[in-house]
Design a protein around this motif. Sequence first.
Motif, mmCIF file in Angstrom:
data_model
loop_
_atom_site.group_PDB
_atom_site.id
_atom_site.type_symbol
_atom_site.label_atom_id
_atom_site.label_comp_id
_atom_site.label_asym_id
_atom_site.label_seq_id
_atom_site.Cartn_x
_atom_site.Cartn_y
_atom_site.Cartn_z
ATOM 1 N N ASP A 84 36.605 37.024 69.811
ATOM 2 C CA ASP A 84 36.094 36.125 70.848
ATOM 3 C C ASP A 84 37.193 35.547 71.711
ATOM 4 O O ASP A 84 36.937 35.094 72.835
ATOM 5 N N TYR A 85 38.437 35.561 71.237
ATOM 6 C CA TYR A 85 39.541 34.965 72.001
ATOM 7 C C TYR A 85 40.337 35.993 72.795
ATOM 8 O O TYR A 85 41.313 35.649 73.445
ATOM 9 N N CYS A 86 39.965 37.275 72.728
ATOM 10 C CA CYS A 86 40.757 38.343 73.334
ATOM 11 C C CYS A 86 39.930 39.110 74.359
ATOM 12 O O CYS A 86 38.746 39.379 74.134
ATOM 13 N N ILE A 87 40.553 39.468 75.479
ATOM 14 C CA ILE A 87 39.911 40.251 76.530
ATOM 15 C C ILE A 87 40.750 41.504 76.760
ATOM 16 O O ILE A 87 41.981 41.433 76.817
ATOM 17 N N SER A 88 40.086 42.653 76.891
ATOM 18 C CA SER A 88 40.786 43.920 77.038
ATOM 19 C C SER A 88 40.904 44.343 78.491
ATOM 20 O O SER A 88 40.070 43.991 79.330
ATOM 21 N N ARG A 89 41.953 45.121 78.767
ATOM 22 C CA ARG A 89 42.180 45.693 80.086
ATOM 23 C C ARG A 89 42.112 47.218 80.018
ATOM 24 O O ARG A 89 42.101 47.798 78.938
ATOM 25 N N GLY A 90 42.109 47.858 81.186
ATOM 26 C CA GLY A 90 42.224 49.308 81.262
ATOM 27 C C GLY A 90 41.096 50.014 80.552
ATOM 28 O O GLY A 90 39.932 49.621 80.620
ATOM 29 N N THR A 91 41.444 51.095 79.847
ATOM 30 C CA THR A 91 40.418 51.882 79.171
ATOM 31 C C THR A 91 39.784 51.137 78.000
ATOM 32 O O THR A 91 38.763 51.582 77.467
ATOM 33 N N GLN A 92 40.373 50.001 77.615
ATOM 34 C CA GLN A 92 39.811 49.203 76.525
ATOM 35 C C GLN A 92 38.751 48.206 77.008
ATOM 36 O O GLN A 92 38.144 47.513 76.191
ATOM 37 N N ILE A 93 38.507 48.108 78.296
ATOM 38 C CA ILE A 93 37.565 47.108 78.815
ATOM 39 C C ILE A 93 36.213 47.145 78.107
ATOM 40 O O ILE A 93 35.686 46.085 77.716
ATOM 41 N N PRO A 94 35.590 48.302 77.904
ATOM 42 C CA PRO A 94 34.272 48.298 77.249
ATOM 43 C C PRO A 94 34.271 47.677 75.854
ATOM 44 O O PRO A 94 33.236 47.198 75.390
ATOM 45 N N VAL A 95 35.425 47.681 75.185
ATOM 46 C CA VAL A 95 35.499 47.114 73.840
ATOM 47 C C VAL A 95 35.161 45.633 73.860
ATOM 48 O O VAL A 95 34.508 45.115 72.945
ATOM 49 N N THR A 101 44.178 36.699 77.435
ATOM 50 C CA THR A 101 43.224 35.635 77.165
ATOM 51 C C THR A 101 43.332 34.555 78.240
ATOM 52 O O THR A 101 44.134 34.668 79.175
ATOM 53 N N THR A 102 42.527 33.507 78.090
ATOM 54 C CA THR A 102 42.444 32.441 79.082
ATOM 55 C C THR A 102 42.059 31.128 78.416
ATOM 56 O O THR A 102 41.423 31.123 77.354
ATOM 57 N N THR A 103 42.421 30.024 79.035
ATOM 58 C CA THR A 103 42.086 28.713 78.474
ATOM 59 C C THR A 103 40.604 28.386 78.631
ATOM 60 O O THR A 103 40.152 27.353 78.137
ATOM 61 N N ALA A 104 39.825 29.226 79.291
ATOM 62 C CA ALA A 104 38.381 29.010 79.343
ATOM 63 C C ALA A 104 37.723 29.320 78.000
ATOM 64 O O ALA A 104 36.596 28.885 77.741
ATOM 65 N N ILE A 105 38.419 30.059 77.153
ATOM 66 C CA ILE A 105 37.896 30.401 75.825
ATOM 67 C C ILE A 105 38.133 29.223 74.884
ATOM 68 O O ILE A 105 39.254 28.725 74.768
ATOM 69 N N PRO A 106 37.086 28.726 74.219
ATOM 70 C CA PRO A 106 37.209 27.489 73.427
ATOM 71 C C PRO A 106 38.365 27.484 72.426
ATOM 72 O O PRO A 106 39.074 26.470 72.311
ATOM 73 N N LEU A 107 38.561 28.561 71.676
ATOM 74 C CA LEU A 107 39.634 28.559 70.684
ATOM 75 C C LEU A 107 40.999 28.363 71.333
ATOM 76 O O LEU A 107 41.877 27.707 70.768
ATOM 77 N N ILE A 108 41.188 28.914 72.512
ATOM 78 C CA ILE A 108 42.455 28.751 73.219
ATOM 79 C C ILE A 108 42.537 27.369 73.852
ATOM 80 O O ILE A 108 43.566 26.674 73.756
ATOM 81 N N ALA A 137 29.238 31.859 73.698
ATOM 82 C CA ALA A 137 29.915 30.610 74.046
ATOM 83 C C ALA A 137 31.335 30.856 74.532
ATOM 84 O O ALA A 137 31.823 30.171 75.439
ATOM 85 N N ALA A 138 32.013 31.831 73.930
ATOM 86 C CA ALA A 138 33.421 32.076 74.271
ATOM 87 C C ALA A 138 33.577 32.930 75.512
ATOM 88 O O ALA A 138 34.451 32.687 76.348
ATOM 89 N N ARG A 139 32.743 33.950 75.641
ATOM 90 C CA ARG A 139 32.944 34.955 76.670
ATOM 91 C C ARG A 139 31.819 35.035 77.682
ATOM 92 O O ARG A 139 31.918 35.748 78.680
ATOM 93 N N GLY A 140 30.695 34.364 77.403
ATOM 94 C CA GLY A 140 29.548 34.464 78.298
ATOM 95 C C GLY A 140 28.887 35.825 78.245
ATOM 96 O O GLY A 140 28.157 36.208 79.168
ATOM 97 N N LYS A 141 29.109 36.571 77.186
ATOM 98 C CA LYS A 141 28.576 37.924 77.056
ATOM 99 C C LYS A 141 27.495 37.965 75.978
ATOM 100 O O LYS A 141 27.594 37.298 74.941
ATOM 101 N N ASP A 142 26.461 38.775 76.233
ATOM 102 C CA ASP A 142 25.455 39.048 75.222
ATOM 103 C C ASP A 142 25.884 40.280 74.433
ATOM 104 O O ASP A 142 26.172 41.333 75.012
ATOM 105 N N VAL A 143 25.919 40.163 73.124
ATOM 106 C CA VAL A 143 26.347 41.270 72.271
ATOM 107 C C VAL A 143 25.171 42.200 72.021
ATOM 108 O O VAL A 143 24.154 41.797 71.444
ATOM 109 N N ALA A 144 25.300 43.446 72.464
ATOM 110 C CA ALA A 144 24.266 44.445 72.206
ATOM 111 C C ALA A 144 24.321 44.888 70.755
ATOM 112 O O ALA A 144 25.396 44.917 70.134
ATOM 113 N N ASP A 145 23.177 45.258 70.204
ATOM 114 C CA ASP A 145 23.153 45.739 68.826
ATOM 115 C C ASP A 145 24.045 46.960 68.653
ATOM 116 O O ASP A 145 24.616 47.181 67.574
#
Length: 486
Positions: free
Chosen positions: A70-81, A295-302, A451-459
């Motif tokens: 929840d505290y990490c954001i990926s770039r490049g080919t890792q974005i979908p992760v 990452t970014t300070t918008a993420i609660p843990l950070i 809450a951390a990323r604003g993303k809905d986790v697909a099954d």
Amino acid sequence: MKKYILFPLLLAATACSDLLQEVPVDRLSQENFYRTKSDLMAGLNAVYAQVRGANSYGTNYPAQLNGMADYCISRGTQIPVSEFKGLDGTNVGRTNNIWRDLFQAINSANIIIKLTPGVTLSDADRNAVLGEARFLRAFNYYNLVRNYGGVPLRTEPVTTTGQVGGKRATIDEVYKLIADDLQFAETALPGTQAEIGRPTSWAAKLLLASMYLTRENWTAARDKADEVIKSGLYSLVEVKTSDEFEKVFGADLTTSPEEVFYLKYARIAGQGWGYPSYQHPADGPYTTGVRAHWTTTAIPLIKNWSDKDLRKDYNLYSSYINRSGKLTTFPTAEPICFRKFRDVPANPAGNDFPFLRYAEALLISAEAGSQAANGPTAAALENLNRVHRRAYGFPPNVPAPSVDFTLAGQTAASFRDLVLTERAYEFMMEAGRWLDLKRLGVDKLKTTIKAARGKDVADAHLLWPIPQQEIDNNPDISVTDQNPGY
């Protein structure tokens, strides 16, 4: 010093990997290769060689799991992760490689398990070899079941080419094999090893504790973790500044009092850890990299991380002096990067992958002890505080009222939240956060990511897909056995 100590183990692993490929698995026998203890040890080294590379624990495994934290954001080919919608073709290819390498290592462990009884050895040596092989089989199955769900159980060497059978076992069946292997390993393995990097009985106990924690067997998790704690063999390294965490994670370390089971790497072509290149830019002062995670300070843990916590400065950085001597700031859209695993500005990095360390024993005992008692105990609180004190520069075993947590007002739920937050900071970028969230349940995982990323986790994102090659070549698995969304 590390480079000299590790060379024999790592070079033997590479040499053995080549040799095993020359011996068809359907002809394996004592006459072909396994005649002495040295042969068996070389065979064990091959198990490590098959999973240390970039396709699994070397890069793909930590990159995939860290990108789902929840505290990490990926770039490049890792974005979908870190979009949480399921994996695209590129990242499915990466998880397919993880599957392949882990099962190859399991097969190599099975060969050792099958052939060791036929080699003339002392009882102690035989137990040590079998204990290590079964530990490694359990270790790889543990990482498979947590990421793919039920997988085929293979406990005999693969002795034919082409199709390899085996239906998907249930999750319970996989965990039973893991428990059986580790219970054997904890009694068969020695308490110490002459070669740093080989598992001990204490590593088996701590991996058992981790497994029991995942299965919510609270009492067993606490008790196994407490065995490791009470052994007196391990301790937290004291630090006064953030940079002193290099005494725990530094690329030049041979080992530390915290190491229970690490995958060992060295700063040499073919023997280094590839993952640190995901953390750093190409022109920075550390390992030459691609800056794939940020990452970014918008993420609660950070955002909520105290500046007084020395781990914050050790783990995060927003600017650096580049190799031309210029102060460089990360882009506004990607303002903070991770720097826990750092080495000289070259590849590969010499840092080790810390799978099991002493802080894990303390935090498992804290969480499981509280859950078993339906609320935090004094012992659970003290184990949490030991990790927390060290993070703030205090001696771990001495009360520090200015930073210590207290029992006042704590419930089982609130204390567990404290421990999970401490785990997030303590084990940042060690590939465990997503797995911690998963064991809290799907609902909790999804609300945390939202809450951390604003993303809905697909099954489809909850499990990695079964490789198509496995479905095509395994007569006992069909397309209907695939994980949801693939």
